[in-house]
Design a protein around this motif. Structure first.
Motif, PDB file in Angstrom:
ATOM      1  N   LEU A  58       0.823  -1.202   0.000  1.00  0.00           N
ATOM      2  CA  LEU A  58       0.000   0.000   0.000  1.00  0.00           C
ATOM      3  C   LEU A  58       0.863   1.262   0.000  1.00  0.00           C
ATOM      4  N   LYS A  61       2.216   2.224  -3.318  1.00  0.00           N
ATOM      5  CA  LYS A  61       1.210   2.829  -4.188  1.00  0.00           C
ATOM      6  C   LYS A  61       0.873   4.262  -3.769  1.00  0.00           C
ATOM      7  N   GLU A  62       0.716   4.467  -2.458  1.00  0.00           N
ATOM      8  CA  GLU A  62       0.253   5.764  -1.971  1.00  0.00           C
ATOM      9  C   GLU A  62       1.388   6.708  -1.571  1.00  0.00           C
ATOM     10  N   ASP A 427      -5.222   2.874   6.762  1.00  0.00           N
ATOM     11  CA  ASP A 427      -5.894   2.884   5.459  1.00  0.00           C
ATOM     12  C   ASP A 427      -7.343   3.322   5.680  1.00  0.00           C
ATOM     13  N   ARG A 429      -9.373   4.735   3.387  1.00  0.00           N
ATOM     14  CA  ARG A 429     -10.059   4.970   2.117  1.00  0.00           C
ATOM     15  C   ARG A 429     -11.540   4.614   2.195  1.00  0.00           C
ATOM     16  N   ASN A 460      -1.118  10.932   2.472  1.00  0.00           N
ATOM     17  CA  ASN A 460      -0.824  10.910   1.043  1.00  0.00           C
ATOM     18  C   ASN A 460      -1.531  12.079   0.360  1.00  0.00           C
ATOM     19  N   ASP A 464      -6.284  10.104   2.339  1.00  0.00           N
ATOM     20  CA  ASP A 464      -7.051   8.991   2.919  1.00  0.00           C
ATOM     21  C   ASP A 464      -6.169   7.841   3.410  1.00  0.00           C
ATOM     22  N   VAL A 465      -4.861   7.976   3.325  1.00  0.00           N
ATOM     23  CA  VAL A 465      -3.932   6.991   3.890  1.00  0.00           C
ATOM     24  C   VAL A 465      -2.903   7.750   4.720  1.00  0.00           C
TER      25      VAL A 465
END
Length: 817
Positions: A58, A61-62, A427, A429, A460, A464-465
């Motif tokens: 994760l 990605k973020e 996380d 999201r 991020n 949302d992370v």
């Protein structure tokens, strides 16, 4: 199997130049391909499906700028005695060094100690966290050079600068262990054979086999991602088993020569009998190592498969290249100029070897010997009940190394937990209020007792992370930190119920905890799979239920005893000064499972080498107890030599400064010692003496189902006897046809295959070679020279073949008394 290997041995012996040229061509082709290979990659542990790995995925990605899976380094600064880093001069120097680190190649970010709050309360110690864009194994030489320059520049200014983390290059490993191993192997082989040529052949073929295996593994990196530890384990095991297999076959070849067979025939028979044992011993090792792939950790999978391939190459080398090299050596392999008087006497059949005397002692007192051996191993195994496992960190580095200095300095300035910070990922999201969820997580972490410091959340771009840093109060490898990670993850369940956000813990410390848990959970299933498959192979080899079960139970006993020794030394601190262990701690998580894979393979080698000869004698008519003694007579010396070589090689790693290498060396050396000398050469003959014929029984229905692999060469013996009978010459009067020795019945005695005459008048008179058309296959050229009164320089260890007692051999040409 035995018949095929017999033909393969003769073919390789006869076409030795072609075989050697083919192997040279293969090595050259592999070498050329390996030169352009990218090489092994990172040895970083990753366990798909674990919470720490999900968090890393994760973050990649973020937070791509965070390089979640990249290497990290900690640059630790300590002020001179009586000064503080916050003084203008020292602060300016530290900031200069941090700026230099920021300009380093492959660096994604550097935390400034003064702006990030990474200065101790005393003001004397600070550290900068350096993140790299690439994984540990891919950190370039230029990046390492900057690290070295920073240390040199800081120390020139009067600061104490040290480096920690996985981005720091370890000191080059010493080659002392390998040199000791090769040296001891050479000495043991010379003592075993009493001949430089016989001793050199196993070493030569082993080195060529290891070269082929390592080059092939390197070539495979064109197509697969292999851990850097793969070649190390493949090198160690490839060398070990290659020497063992060659030693076993060369020993049997020399025995066949003494029985009167010409070299080519002796080579075929050696491969047909000892070669079969080598094939199945190799299969058990391959099964054990390939089983590492069931654990689900990429690094262990590549280590296991690479090592299994090295073992497969060792088997192929022993079955093809070794017979070819024996062909070049010829009868010179029998010249034992370095034999002692006792060894020469044993070669002549006078007296008994220590192995035979030991076997007779054990078979006379099986109950007492069995009770003492099992009780002794059980006593040594008691500490295993206190086994604790964790992955190693910089606390296990050698004293005086930059990593160890950095670890100790950070512990002194901030507490041991700063060497293993935790990364908490929220996380949110799926949460209605991501910022509120992150704040709840931050508050929860701040209230935990074992948390020394918490860094506020950072989000991020989407918001949302969140990323939260937490520093434990306890060391990274301690049980307290492991409990803390479990407690944080437990609070994550409540956070999800309240806010809909998921909380995950990652970072090197959390990854190590997850890997250790995964290895602990996989230990029993791995044992079951490996032992189960090996039991099937041993059932095929020995056609007995008792012997495979005994082999597996003996192995388990030696493993738990070895773990007991490791716990006593490295965890409890017993005899730690003797082994140079400066501090105690949990056993490295990787060690037990790698130990099981490696030692199980070697243990089954010794089992097959020793018991296969016992079965051969039993199948050929010996009583159970006598078969045990004969097995020791022919194979005990070889197994002892192989075990001494392995113990010496592994003991050499005790000279290393690093605790991890010491534990591997002590564990492997102890396991081989227990398994070879206590289990295989003490418990095994005691149990077989107690069970007698029952050791070799097999239910009739199972006997019909199982294929007969003929490891003892029984089918081969019958085939050779049938061919000998079919090729017997027509009877002629004594002295009419040259090449026949008149027997008591006036007929010529053929010499095909056995190289023996059947004269009843003068058993000590050598018979001349048969002069029938075609290639002579029975009588050795060495005996032909003796018969003609030619070459008088007989090898010292061939006297046994001339003794009167050795002339009356049994009908079976493969069996020696």
């Amino acid at each position: 199997m035995a018949t095929f290997l017999y033909r393969l041995g003769r073919l390789s012996f006869r076409r030795r130049r072609i075989v050697v040229m083919l192997w040279v061509a293969v090595l050259a082709a592999i070498g050329i391909g390996a030169m352009s290979a990218p090489g092994t990659s990172s040895g970083a542990l990753s366990v798909p499906g674990t919470q720490s790995q999900k968090a890393i995925d994760l973050l990649q990605k973020e937070f791509p700028q965070a390089s979640a899976d990249g290497a990290t380094a900690r640059v630790v600064f300590e002020a001179p005695s009586g000064q503080k880093l916050t003084s203008d001069v020292n602060k300016t120097e530290v900031e200069s060094l941090v700026a230099k680190l920021e300009r380093s190649p492959q660096v994604s970010g550097v935390s400034d100690p003064f702006t990030s709050g990474l200065v101790s309360k005393s003001g004397t110690i600070a550290y900068a966290q350096v993140s790299y864009k690439v994984a540990e194994a891919d950190v370039s030489g230029a990046a390492h050079a900057v690290q070295t320059d920073v240390v040199a520049q800081g120390e020139k200014a009067g600061l104490k600068v040290s480096l920690g983390g996985n981005a720091v290059k370890d000191k080059a490993a010493s080659k002392v262990a390998e040199l000791i191993g090769v040296g001891v192997s050479a000495v043991v082989l010379v003592i075993t054979f009493g001949s430089m040529i016989a001793a050199g052949l196993p070493l030569l073929t082993a080195i060529l086999g290891v070269a082929a295996a390592i080059l092939s593994v390197t070539l495979a990196t064109h197509f697969f991602d292999l851990a850097s530890a793969s070649t190390t384990l493949a090198l160690m095991l490839g060398l070990a088993v290659a020497i063992d297999y060659a030693l076993f076959i060369v020993s049997r070849y020399r025995n066949e020569i003494r029985d009167g067979h010409e070299p080519e025939e002796a080579c075929g028979r050696a491969l047909g009998t000892a070669g079969s044992a080598v094939v199945f011993a190799g299969l058990t090792v391959i099964v054990a190592l390939s089983g590492l792939s069931v654990i689900g950790i990429g690094m262990l999978t590549s280590m296991g498969l690479a090592s299994a391939f090295a073992v497969a190459v060792a088997v192929v080398i022993a079955l093809t290249l070794l017979p070819a090299v024996l062909g070049f050596a010829g009868m010179r392999i029998m010249k034992g100029k370095m034999l002692t008087r006792r060894m020469k006497a044993l070669e002549r059949g006078e007296g008994e070897s220590m192995g035979v005397r030991w076997a007779k002692f054990v078979t006379r007192n099986p109950v007492k010997v069995l009770a003492v051996s099992v009780a002794g191993l059980a006593l040594v195994a008691i500490p295993t009940m206190s086994l604790k496992m964790a992955l190693n960190d910089d606390s296990g580095k050698p004293p005086g190394s930059t990593q160890r200095i950095a670890y100790d300095t950070l512990s002194k300035g901030f507490g041991p937990g700063f060497n293993g910070p935790l990364t908490v990922v929220v996380d949110a999201r799926d949460s209605d209020s991501p910022k509120a969820a992150a704040q709840d997580a931050y508050t929860m972490l701040s209230k935990l007792d074992d948390v020394a410091a918490v860094r506020p959340p950072s989000f991020n771009e989407a918001g949302d992370v969140a990323l939260i840093g937490a520093v434990p109060k306890s060391a990274a490898t301690s049980e307290a930190t492991k409990d803390l990670v479990g407690e944080i993850r437990g609070h994550g369940t409540a956070l999800h119920q309240d806010t809909g956000a998921d909380l995950m813990v990652t970072g090197l410390t959390a990854v190590n905890i997850d890997v250790s848990t995964k290895l602990s959970d996989a230990l029993i299933p791995y044992l079951a799979i490996v032992v189960g498959l090996a039991l099937v192979l041993l059932l095929l080899v020995f056609r007995s239920i008792v012997i495979p079960l005994k082999a597996a139970l003996g192995f388990l006993l030696s493993v738990v005893s070895t773990l007991g020794v490791l716990v006593a030394v490295f965890q409890w601190g017993w005899l730690k000064d003797l082994f140079g262990v400066d501090q105690t701690g949990p056993i490295v998580s990787l060690l037990p499972i790698v130990l099981i894979g490696v030692v199980f393979g070697l243990a089954m080698d010794y089992e097959v080498f020793l018991v296969s000869r016992m079965r051969e004698e039993y199948v050929h008519g010996a009583e159970p107890t006598q078969a045990v003694v004969e097995g020791f007579r022919h194979s005990g010396r070889v197994v002892t030599a192989a075990a001494v070589i392995m113990v010496s090689v592994f003991s050499g790693f005790l000279l290393d400064d690093e605790a991890l290498i010491k534990s591997i060396g002590l564990g492997l050396a102890t396991a081989v010692f227990f398994d070879a000398f206590v289990v295989r050469m003490t418990i095994v003959p005691a149990v077989m003496a107690l069970l007698g014929h029952r050791s070799w029984t097999l239910p009739k229905w199972l006997d019909r189902v199982l294929p007969n692999v003929d490891v003892e060469g029984e089918k081969l013996r019958h085939a050779l006897e049938a061919e000998q009978t079919d090729s017997a010459p027509e009877p002629v009067l004594a002295g009419v046809a040259a090449g026949f020795h008149a027997g008591s019945d006036g007929h010529g005695a053929p010499h095909a295959f056995t190289g023996l005459h059947t004269s009843g008048d003068d058993p000590d008179t050598p018979a001349p070679a048969q002069q029938a058309p075609g290639k002579a296959r029975g009588l050795s050229r060495f005996k032909q020279r003796l018969a003609r009164g030619g070459d008088a320089t007989a090898p010292a260890d061939s006297a046994e073949s001339k003794a009167p007692a050795r002339r009356k051999l049994p009908k079976n040409p493969l069996r020696r008394r």
